[in-house]
Design a protein around this motif. Structure first.
Motif, PDB file in Angstrom:
ATOM      1  N   GLY A 185      -2.398   6.785 -21.814  1.00 34.22           N
ATOM      2  CA  GLY A 185      -3.703   6.379 -21.304  1.00 34.22           C
ATOM      3  C   GLY A 185      -3.680   5.179 -20.378  1.00 34.22           C
ATOM      4  O   GLY A 185      -4.700   4.848 -19.768  1.00 34.22           O
ATOM      5  N   THR A 186      -2.535   4.495 -20.257  1.00 37.03           N
ATOM      6  CA  THR A 186      -2.435   3.355 -19.342  1.00 37.03           C
ATOM      7  C   THR A 186      -2.632   3.826 -17.904  1.00 37.03           C
ATOM      8  O   THR A 186      -2.042   4.824 -17.479  1.00 37.03           O
ATOM      9  CB  THR A 186      -1.049   2.685 -19.448  1.00 37.03           C
ATOM     10  OG1 THR A 186      -0.843   2.275 -20.803  1.00 37.03           O
ATOM     11  CG2 THR A 186      -0.943   1.483 -18.531  1.00 37.03           C
ATOM     12  N   VAL A 187      -3.473   3.119 -17.160  1.00 40.42           N
ATOM     13  CA  VAL A 187      -3.785   3.490 -15.777  1.00 40.42           C
ATOM     14  C   VAL A 187      -3.218   2.451 -14.820  1.00 40.42           C
ATOM     15  O   VAL A 187      -3.426   1.246 -14.994  1.00 40.42           O
ATOM     16  CB  VAL A 187      -5.298   3.618 -15.562  1.00 40.42           C
ATOM     17  CG1 VAL A 187      -5.612   3.871 -14.084  1.00 40.42           C
ATOM     18  CG2 VAL A 187      -5.866   4.746 -16.409  1.00 40.42           C
ATOM     19  N   HIS A 188      -2.462   2.926 -13.819  1.00 42.77           N
ATOM     20  CA  HIS A 188      -1.995   2.080 -12.722  1.00 42.77           C
ATOM     21  C   HIS A 188      -2.909   2.370 -11.527  1.00 42.77           C
ATOM     22  O   HIS A 188      -3.072   3.526 -11.140  1.00 42.77           O
ATOM     23  CB  HIS A 188      -0.557   2.398 -12.349  1.00 42.77           C
ATOM     24  CG  HIS A 188       0.414   2.237 -13.485  1.00 42.77           C
ATOM     25  ND1 HIS A 188       0.898   1.013 -13.878  1.00 42.77           N
ATOM     26  CD2 HIS A 188       0.977   3.159 -14.304  1.00 42.77           C
ATOM     27  CE1 HIS A 188       1.731   1.174 -14.886  1.00 42.77           C
ATOM     28  NE2 HIS A 188       1.793   2.470 -15.164  1.00 42.77           N
ATOM     29  N   LEU A 189      -3.459   1.325 -10.959  1.00 42.74           N
ATOM     30  CA  LEU A 189      -4.374   1.486  -9.832  1.00 42.74           C
ATOM     31  C   LEU A 189      -3.895   0.616  -8.684  1.00 42.74           C
ATOM     32  O   LEU A 189      -3.768  -0.615  -8.820  1.00 42.74           O
ATOM     33  CB  LEU A 189      -5.788   1.086 -10.242  1.00 42.74           C
ATOM     34  CG  LEU A 189      -6.928   1.595  -9.367  1.00 42.74           C
ATOM     35  CD1 LEU A 189      -7.004   3.110  -9.389  1.00 42.74           C
ATOM     36  CD2 LEU A 189      -8.252   1.002  -9.829  1.00 42.74           C
ATOM     37  N   VAL A 190      -3.611   1.247  -7.541  1.00 38.18           N
ATOM     38  CA  VAL A 190      -3.087   0.513  -6.387  1.00 38.18           C
ATOM     39  C   VAL A 190      -3.878   0.876  -5.140  1.00 38.18           C
ATOM     40  O   VAL A 190      -4.423   1.976  -5.020  1.00 38.18           O
ATOM     41  CB  VAL A 190      -1.587   0.821  -6.152  1.00 38.18           C
ATOM     42  CG1 VAL A 190      -0.731   0.333  -7.309  1.00 38.18           C
ATOM     43  CG2 VAL A 190      -1.352   2.311  -5.898  1.00 38.18           C
ATOM     44  N   ASP A 191      -3.924  -0.062  -4.218  1.00 38.75           N
ATOM     45  CA  ASP A 191      -4.451   0.212  -2.881  1.00 38.75           C
ATOM     46  C   ASP A 191      -3.411   1.073  -2.173  1.00 38.75           C
ATOM     47  O   ASP A 191      -2.255   0.677  -2.046  1.00 38.75           O
ATOM     48  CB  ASP A 191      -4.662  -1.111  -2.142  1.00 38.75           C
ATOM     49  CG  ASP A 191      -5.328  -0.936  -0.784  1.00 38.75           C
ATOM     50  OD1 ASP A 191      -5.230   0.160  -0.201  1.00 38.75           O
ATOM     51  OD2 ASP A 191      -5.928  -1.908  -0.293  1.00 38.75           O
ATOM     52  N   THR A 192      -3.797   2.249  -1.703  1.00 36.17           N
ATOM     53  CA  THR A 192      -2.830   3.171  -1.102  1.00 36.17           C
ATOM     54  C   THR A 192      -2.472   2.821   0.335  1.00 36.17           C
ATOM     55  O   THR A 192      -1.693   3.534   0.980  1.00 36.17           O
ATOM     56  CB  THR A 192      -3.362   4.616  -1.130  1.00 36.17           C
ATOM     57  OG1 THR A 192      -4.627   4.648  -0.457  1.00 36.17           O
ATOM     58  CG2 THR A 192      -3.496   5.131  -2.547  1.00 36.17           C
ATOM     59  N   THR A 193      -3.014   1.732   0.859  1.00 42.37           N
ATOM     60  CA  THR A 193      -2.698   1.338   2.225  1.00 42.37           C
ATOM     61  C   THR A 193      -1.270   0.820   2.301  1.00 42.37           C
ATOM     62  O   THR A 193      -0.923  -0.184   1.667  1.00 42.37           O
ATOM     63  CB  THR A 193      -3.661   0.237   2.715  1.00 42.37           C
ATOM     64  OG1 THR A 193      -5.007   0.697   2.587  1.00 42.37           O
ATOM     65  CG2 THR A 193      -3.398  -0.108   4.171  1.00 42.37           C
ATOM     66  N   CYS A 194      -0.419   1.504   3.058  1.00 38.23           N
ATOM     67  CA  CYS A 194       0.985   1.111   3.180  1.00 38.23           C
ATOM     68  C   CYS A 194       1.084  -0.292   3.752  1.00 38.23           C
ATOM     69  O   CYS A 194       0.403  -0.633   4.728  1.00 38.23           O
ATOM     70  CB  CYS A 194       1.727   2.104   4.074  1.00 38.23           C
ATOM     71  SG  CYS A 194       3.473   1.703   4.307  1.00 38.23           S
TER      72      CYS A 194
END
Length: 498
Positions: free
Chosen positions: A444-453
């Motif tokens: 259930g752990t969520v990794h959330l990142v800005d997808t802008t390279c």
């Protein structure tokens, strides 16, 4: 199944510390793949003090994920070279690659290296009617250039084909078994190797200085950039190259393993060669190439190779699956040599899918330049070249595609909230008005990142086979939590949620 290359199963390379204090050398080499290691070996043999730094672990990139064919038969290239660079330069290309093969064989003998070397014949074959003439033209180009090869009337592998061309005097080997003694030689003769040391920039000057992400300085009379994609991009390589991913499976076949090395003229490409695994002959089958960040769903690529293997050989056991990334240049020739005439900085990049021979060509050429020796391939591979006839159209096409990907990525949104996230996969969501990449672990752990390279701002796409965020513009790749896996990006993706 764990994505791990066959080569990594039988050979354990030594580990090295990270660099945490300034060091000085005659030559600083950035990149611990075959190009960096062979260059370090050659310069160490020439009594040069060498420092080699690697951002992760030695041969953890393309070198460790190759099919390890040592061949000058780079699919159908010689007819194209004759049209674009002329007979003299096309012949030089063949001779440079053949010299690389000869150097590897000589080094195996001199250093008594056991690396499963086999002399092989290489074949390009086709079952596509539209490629028959191209294969014939390639065979005619062999004749015009004095290449040891011809139209193949039969193949050792009993598979249907409409036309085939063969090149004699080629080979295959185990790349890690070959490189291990070279690494040991470098260590034993005063060379220094550091892992987990990421190069960020170069301070130019009489003695160029590599600056790491930790701010450590590595000073040398020369710097060799052997980092796959050049981290120091004074040549605007991001406008002159694009990245492609391809896939490989290792199988125990039900049918007998044929001799020879094979690749199709048509797409989707199929590449076949044998290898030894724990003393038993197995098959490596590769292909399914696509531009990085544009090949979804990538998991289906492996299944296509498995289906091909089942049809042609029968699959007794699927051993390993892995993928690799290659850099494609505008004119299909690698960039090898000085980045410009004023600086003592050298680069080697853009090997297409032929990194084993191209790496050794690079090491031989660059070490000659550093040692002030003449090398007849310098002009052919110069990073400063730009052949308008063969390069301009591809330059416009490539950079138009980058612009399209940049705009497209800014417009795409998918899921709207965390509750909809499937487990163990990446999805694009709208997070407070920002395009974000979300990955939910099984727990259930969520990794959330800005997808802008973080390279130049294109939007990354999800790669379901490798569980990575891949940039379709210049090939940077990031983990689910945003760490850089493959450049040209140096900085991680921005975390939006811990």
């Amino acid at each position: 199944m764990t994505r791990k290359a066959l080569w990594e199963q039988e050979v354990k390379l030594p580990s090295f510390p990270a660099l945490n204090q300034p060091v000085f050398a005659d030559t600083v080499i950035v990149g611990g793949g075959i190009t960096g290691i062979v260059t370090a070996y050659l310069l160490t043999k020439a009594k040069k003090k060498v420092v080699l730094i690697e951002g992760s672990q030695l041969v953890n990139g393309t070198t460790g994920h190759t099919t390890a064919k040592m061949t000058a038969q780079h699919q159908l290239i010689y007819y194209e070279l004759l049209q674009n660079v002329g007979k003299e330069q096309a012949k030089l290309y063949y001779e440079a690659n053949q010299e690389a093969i000869a150097w590897v064989k000589q080094t195996i003998e001199e250093e008594a290296i056991v690396c499963d070397w086999l002399d092989e014949t290489a074949y390009v074959y086709t079952n596509a009617e539209k490629e028959v003439e191209a294969v014939k033209q390639e065979a005619q180009s062999y004749e015009a250039l004095g290449i040891d090869g011809s139209i193949a009337m039969t193949l050792p592998w009993k598979t249907p084909f409409k036309q085939a061309v063969q090149m004699n005097g080629q080979g295959q080997f185990h790349p890690l078994k070959f490189l291990l003694p070279l690494i040991q030689f470098i260590k034993e003769h005063g060379g220094e190797i550091y892992e987990h040391t990421v190069a960020k920039d170069i301070e130019k000057g009489e003695r160029p200085t590599v600056i790491t992400t930790e701010g450590v300085k590595v000073v040398g009379n020369e710097v060799v950039i052997a980092s796959h994609f050049p981290f120091y991009d004074s040549g605007f390589y991001f406008t002159k190259m694009h990245a492609e991913r391809s896939y490989i499976i290792a199988i125990k076949p039900q049918k007998a393993v044929p001799g020879g090395m094979y690749i199709t003229a048509e797409k989707p490409i199929r590449s076949v060669r044998s290898a030894l695994y724990h003393g038993e002959e197995v098959l490596l089958i590769g292909g399914e190439g696509h531009k990085t960040g544009k090949g979804q769903p990538t998991e289906a690529r492996y299944q296509a190779l498995i289906d091909f293997a089942e049809k042609e050989f029968g699959v007794k056991e699927l051993l390993f699956t892995w993928s690799t990334q290659d850099l494609m240049t505008l004119d299909n020739l690698p960039y090898i040599g000085k980045v410009n005439n004023a600086e003592h900085i050298y680069t080697a990049t853009g090997f297409k899918k032929w990194g084993m021979t191209s790496s050794v060509v690079s090491s031989l050429l660059i070490s000659d330049l550093i040692l002030n020796k003449q090398n007849r391939y310098q002009e052919l591979f110069s990073p400063q070249r730009f052949k308008a006839a063969s390069s301009l159209g591809e330059f416009v096409k490539q950079n138009s595609d980058v612009a399209a990907q940049f705009v497209k990525g800014k417009l795409d949104y998918f899921l709207q909230n965390n509750e909809e996230l499937p487990a163990n996969t990446g999805v694009v969501i709208n997070w407070n008005g920002t395009r974000a990449g979300a990955f939910k672990e099984e727990d259930g752990t969520v990794h959330l990142v800005d997808t802008t390279c973080t390279h130049l701002g294109c939007e990354c796409e999800w790669n379901d086979a490798e569980k990575t965020w891949d940039c379709p513009c210049h090939g940077s790749r990031f983990s689910v939590s945003g760490e850089v896996i493959e450049g040209p990006a140096i900085e991680p993706l921005k975390k939006l949620k811990e």
